[in-house]
Write a protein that holds these residues in place. Structure first.
Motif, PDB file in Angstrom:
ATOM      1  N   UNK A   6       0.846  -1.191   0.000  1.00 33.19           N
ATOM      2  CA  UNK A   6       0.000   0.000   0.000  1.00 33.19           C
ATOM      3  C   UNK A   6       0.885   1.245   0.000  1.00 33.19           C
ATOM      4  N   UNK A   7       0.576   2.175  -0.906  1.00 29.80           N
ATOM      5  CA  UNK A   7       1.357   3.403  -1.048  1.00 29.80           C
ATOM      6  C   UNK A   7       0.434   4.615  -1.063  1.00 29.80           C
ATOM      7  N   UNK A   8       0.985   5.752  -0.699  1.00 27.35           N
ATOM      8  CA  UNK A   8       0.233   7.003  -0.689  1.00 27.35           C
ATOM      9  C   UNK A   8       0.956   8.048  -1.526  1.00 27.35           C
ATOM     10  N   UNK A  39       7.854   1.025  -5.667  1.00 32.31           N
ATOM     11  CA  UNK A  39       7.949  -0.428  -5.803  1.00 32.31           C
ATOM     12  C   UNK A  39       9.188  -0.964  -5.095  1.00 32.31           C
ATOM     13  N   UNK A  40      10.223  -0.171  -5.030  1.00 30.67           N
ATOM     14  CA  UNK A  40      11.453  -0.585  -4.343  1.00 30.67           C
ATOM     15  C   UNK A  40      11.268  -0.637  -2.835  1.00 30.67           C
ATOM     16  N   UNK A  41      10.226   0.018  -2.300  1.00 28.64           N
ATOM     17  CA  UNK A  41      10.004   0.025  -0.854  1.00 28.64           C
ATOM     18  C   UNK A  41       9.174  -1.175  -0.378  1.00 28.64           C
ATOM     19  N   UNK A  42       8.685  -1.976  -1.323  1.00 26.16           N
ATOM     20  CA  UNK A  42       7.820  -3.095  -0.947  1.00 26.16           C
ATOM     21  C   UNK A  42       8.621  -4.251  -0.360  1.00 26.16           C
ATOM     22  N   UNK A  53       1.706   0.761   5.853  1.00 26.14           N
ATOM     23  CA  UNK A  53       1.915   1.432   4.569  1.00 26.14           C
ATOM     24  C   UNK A  53       3.392   1.349   4.171  1.00 26.14           C
ATOM     25  N   UNK A  54       3.627   1.037   2.889  1.00 23.95           N
ATOM     26  CA  UNK A  54       4.999   0.839   2.415  1.00 23.95           C
ATOM     27  C   UNK A  54       5.737   2.153   2.178  1.00 23.95           C
ATOM     28  N   UNK A 102      -0.623  12.206   7.047  1.00 23.50           N
ATOM     29  CA  UNK A 102      -1.316  11.823   8.284  1.00 23.50           C
ATOM     30  C   UNK A 102      -1.879  10.406   8.189  1.00 23.50           C
ATOM     31  N   UNK A 103      -2.308   9.979   7.007  1.00 23.66           N
ATOM     32  CA  UNK A 103      -2.762   8.600   6.844  1.00 23.66           C
ATOM     33  C   UNK A 103      -1.605   7.635   7.025  1.00 23.66           C
ATOM     34  N   UNK A 104      -0.444   7.991   6.486  1.00 24.40           N
ATOM     35  CA  UNK A 104       0.741   7.147   6.663  1.00 24.40           C
ATOM     36  C   UNK A 104       1.127   7.043   8.132  1.00 24.40           C
TER      37      UNK A 104
END
Length: 256
Positions: free
Chosen positions: A115-117, A253-256, A137-138, A129-131
Motif C-alpha cells: 500500500x502506497x500514498x 515499488x522498491x520500498x515493498x 503502509x509501504x 497523516x494517513x501514513x
C-alpha cells in the motif's frame, strides 16, 4: 455502505468506477481504477490538491498509475461532486482517506502488504497523516506538497480569507488548528519512507515546504529522499512530469 458505478468512457486498460462510501457519517465520492487481470495488485491512494473544483483529481494521472500495475483510489474529499459535508483543507477531511483505506484493504484484488500514498500539493497533508496512522503502509510520496500550513498562510495572500474561514482565524489566533494541519509537527509517528518531490520555481507551494519536511524527517531519524527540480514549478511540464512520475512509481515499488 460502499456503492460502485462503472464509468465506461475511461478508454485505458483499466476498469474505472465512481465509488460512494462513508467517512465520519458523510457520503464521500472518489474514483477507483483497477488494472485488467486477477491481481492481487499494489494499492496507490492518490490524494489530490486544490480545493473544490480547483485541482480536481486528474484522470490522466490515474491512467499513468494504473499503467504501472497499481490499483488507484482517488477520493474527491467530502462536499465535492455530490458528496456530503464540507471540505476542510487537511482537517477532518483527512478521514476521507483514512476511512477509505479501511475498506480498500479488504478488497480481494488488493495486496494489503503493498500500500502506497501519493499526495499532491495540499493532498500531502492527508497523505502524510494517513501514513502516520497505518504502520503497514509501504511508502508515501508528496509532490509540491504543503507541509506547514503556517507557511501557506504567509506565502499565499490569496488564500488567507479561505484559511481564516476554514481553519478558524489566522495562525496567531488559532495556532493549534494550523499545527493540526501541518505534518512537520507530527512526523515522529511516521514509520514508512517518504519521497519529497518539489519544483524550485514553485510559486503556489514554495520549495521551503519541502525543505521543512525534509529537516523534520532528518531530525526524527526517518527515512526519506528529497528530489528538487531546479527548473520546474508547481506543475512540471508534460515531458518532465511523466519522467518524474515513473521515477516515483519505481521508488515506491522498491520500498515493498
Amino acid at each position: 455502505m460502499i456503492r460502485l458505478e462503472e464509468i465506461r468512457e475511461f478508454h485505458f486498460a483499466a476498469n474505472l468506477n465512481l465509488v460512494t462510501y462513508r467517512s465520519q457519517g458523510y457520503k464521500v465520492k472518489g474514483y477507483l481504477a483497477t488494472p485488467k487481470g486477477a491481481g492481487p495488485f499494489p494499492l496507490l491512494l492518490y490524494c489530490r490538491g486544490g480545493l473544490r473544483n480547483i485541482g480536481m483529481t486528474k484522470l490522466a494521472w490515474i491512467a499513468h498509475f494504473v499503467s504501472r500495475g497499481f490499483v488507484v483510489f482517488a477520493p474527491f474529499y467530502r462536499g465535492n461532486r455530490g458528496g456530503e459535508g464540507r471540505e476542510d483543507f487537511g482537517g477532518d477531511d483527512r478521514h476521507d482517506v483514512m476511512d477509505a483505506l479501511s475498506w480498500l484493504k479488504q478488497l480481494p484484488f488488493i495486496d494489503p502488504a503493498r500500500i502506497h500514498l501519493f499526495g499532491f500539493s495540499r493532498g500531502a497533508i492527508p497523505a502524510l497523516y494517513t501514513a502516520m496512522k497505518f504502520p503497514e503502509i509501504c511508502s508515501v510520496a508528496v509532490w509540491g506538497g504543503v507541509s506547514d500550513l503556517n507557511l501557506t498562510y504567509e506565502e499565499r495572500v490569496d488564500l488567507r480569507r479561505m484559511l481564516r474561514r476554514v481553519v478558524g482565524g489566522p495562525p496567531w489566533k488559532n495556532g493549534k488548528a494550523y499545527a493540526r494541519r501541518s505534518p512537520v509537527f507530527d512526523i515522529k509517528t511516521l514509520e514508512c519512507p517518504v519521497l519529497i518531490i518539489h519544483g524550485k520555481q514553485d510559486q503556489l507551494v514554495g520549495v521551503a515546504h519541502a525543505h521543512r519536511l525534509a529537516e523534520a524527517l532528518r531530525q526524527a531519524g526517518k527515512r526519506y529522499q528529497l528530489w528538487i527540480d531546479e527548473q520546474q514549478g508547481h506543475l512540471f511540464n508534460v515531458a518532465q512530469q511523466a519522467v518524474e512520475m515513473d521515477r516515483m512509481l519505481t521508488w515506491m515499488q522498491m520500498q515493498e
